[in-house]
Enzyme design. Sequence first.
Site, short mmCIF file in Angstrom:
data_model
loop_
_atom_site.label_atom_id
_atom_site.label_comp_id
_atom_site.label_asym_id
_atom_site.label_seq_id
_atom_site.Cartn_x
_atom_site.Cartn_y
_atom_site.Cartn_z
CG ASN A 153 30.68 38.65 33.38
OD1 ASN A 153 31.25 39.45 34.13
ND2 ASN A 153 31.27 38.07 32.36
CG ASP A 176 38.13 42.64 30.10
OD1 ASP A 176 38.31 41.43 30.28
OD2 ASP A 176 37.04 43.22 30.31
CG HIS A 234 36.74 35.91 25.28
ND1 HIS A 234 36.58 34.79 26.07
CD2 HIS A 234 36.54 36.97 26.10
CE1 HIS A 234 36.29 35.17 27.31
NE2 HIS A 234 36.27 36.49 27.36
CG ASP A 276 37.72 39.72 27.76
OD1 ASP A 276 38.24 38.80 28.43
OD2 ASP A 276 36.52 39.75 27.46
CG ASP A 317 27.56 47.45 29.58
OD1 ASP A 317 28.21 46.46 29.96
OD2 ASP A 317 26.36 47.37 29.20
NE ARG A 318 31.12 41.94 31.67
CZ ARG A 318 30.81 41.66 30.41
NH1 ARG A 318 29.79 42.26 29.83
NH2 ARG A 318 31.50 40.78 29.71
CB THR A 326 34.33 40.94 32.72
OG1 THR A 326 35.17 40.32 31.76
CG2 THR A 326 34.37 42.44 32.53
CG ASP A 335 38.73 42.00 33.78
OD1 ASP A 335 39.83 41.77 33.21
OD2 ASP A 335 37.64 41.85 33.21
CG HIS A 390 38.12 35.08 31.52
ND1 HIS A 390 37.11 35.59 32.31
CD2 HIS A 390 37.99 35.71 30.33
CE1 HIS A 390 36.42 36.49 31.62
NE2 HIS A 390 36.93 36.58 30.42
ZN ZN Z 1 37.09 40.59 31.59
#
Ligand code: ZN
Length: 541
Positions: free
Chosen positions: A96, A36, A291, A287, A158-159, A75, A332, A476
């Site tokens: 998202n 990620d 962040h 990720d 989870d996604r 993502t 991603d 992002h």
């Molecule tokens: Zn991501």
Amino acid sequence: MKLFRLALLLPLALFAAPAAAQDRAPPKLVVAIAVDQLSADLFEQYRPHFTGGFARLSRGTVFASGYQGHAATETCPGHSTILTGSRPARTGIIANNWFDLGAAREDKYIYCAEDPRVPGSTSSRYTLSPFHLRVPAMGDHMKRADPRARVVAVTGKDRAAAMMGGHGPDERWWWSDRGFVSHEGRAAPRSVDLVNANVGEALARPRPSLELPDICRPRSRAYPVEGGGRPVGEGRFARDAGDARAFRISPELDGATLALAAGLRAELGLGEGEATDLLIVGLSANDYVGHTFGTQGSEMCLQLLSLDRSLGDFFRLLDSTGVDYAVMLTADHGGVDIPERDRDHGHAGAVRVDPALHATAMGRAIGAQLGLEGRLLWGDGASGDIYVDRALAPADRLRVAEAAIRAYRAHLQVEAVLTAEEIRAAASPSGPPDQWRLIDRARASYDPERSGDFLVLLKERVSPVFDTSRGYVTTHGSPWNYDRRVPILFWRPGMAPSERGEAVETADILPTLAAMIGLAIAPGSIDGRCLDIDGVRCPAP
Ligand code: ZN
């Protein structure tokens, strides 16, 4: 100081004997890895320093300029492209979260990986599901072709598990709070219990600061952050006992994810059955680190070098099993550093966005101007899809849209505002993704049912994060190449090393892997094309 690593469990590595990749049987196991927020820029920057898993993959086929070609570089859209062969416009995963202003529920904010059919579902309390994913993923194709194929997804988010695992994996496990979880009622395989127990033990102990390798020293310098956030840049992942949040935002999460992937592979015998199996791994720590700390400090340096080591351990463990496996690794989306440090690195235009551009603030300003009340504009921040309230009279909706588009277009931080009509009228993009115009990028993540009434695109290096007090200092999601460009790596024992400079898409991954394992994909059903790489015979067009 040891991170949560799987190396300790491993027998000595037995390297599979290299053989010419051409004319070989398909691999018995495909390992598809998504990191990620791994930009192509970051991969290039650290590539000379990798000695572990990334170094191994770098000796396979390296597409340095892969693209998540679409504008909405988030993502869920990104993960939706990796194993479906399709862009978000086809997968339906345009963000998202998006707004469904026609939804009966009070919460109009839809999470990409929720099951909206579950009563009481909201964007924050939901049942995980690939329901919104409009296309099959690689595992679905494999099971259709041969029901004996096993598909397992293990991810930090989870996604990622929902999008890459597709509609019917055998096992789908993702990180939640203090361990890995799955769909309700799902019995945990032994390896899940084991890894969760190990995670619990690791979490119960405090973690001292990691040692800073020489490579990371020049990057270790504190930078103040505008918007209320704490300074970043010299962190070393010290953590208090029991601090699950700090565990998640650190290399420990990826170590645990890879340990579970390895555990499930062994327990289920993936790669040892009659058909080719698929092991999907979503590594999310990169990720969270990006962040929370930006991309150019000690934190990302430690994270990437740790991930390189963990991947190396993971591959050595796979080697030791004797299973014939192939690896694909990509991301991603990319990412960008905090503007405060970015300016020091020569990007004079790097700034934080004007909070007046937030959809809610803009809606209030337009309401005052037009004498209208209520929430006029719905949006997820200062950029991306914006929706005009449906409760307004048609004439008022038009006035609000026109006034808002005018105001956004007049702002110095805004590159472009594209209306849904304009995007819909554009053809689905073709040709190399580095050549796409902004409207092409927007078209690639546009869905007529889910997208907004207009799309706001900020100028390059205008960060949409203006409030940094809650812990995220950068993000992002832009249509710019620092967010779009990602590495795409293929590796198999014996594959001839190959550096490929041409711009390709993450949508090209599925048809390429499909060709590698002899899986037929219906022509015209995807956006990607098979990449001509060592050991892969693409079907005739
Ligand atoms: Zn991501």
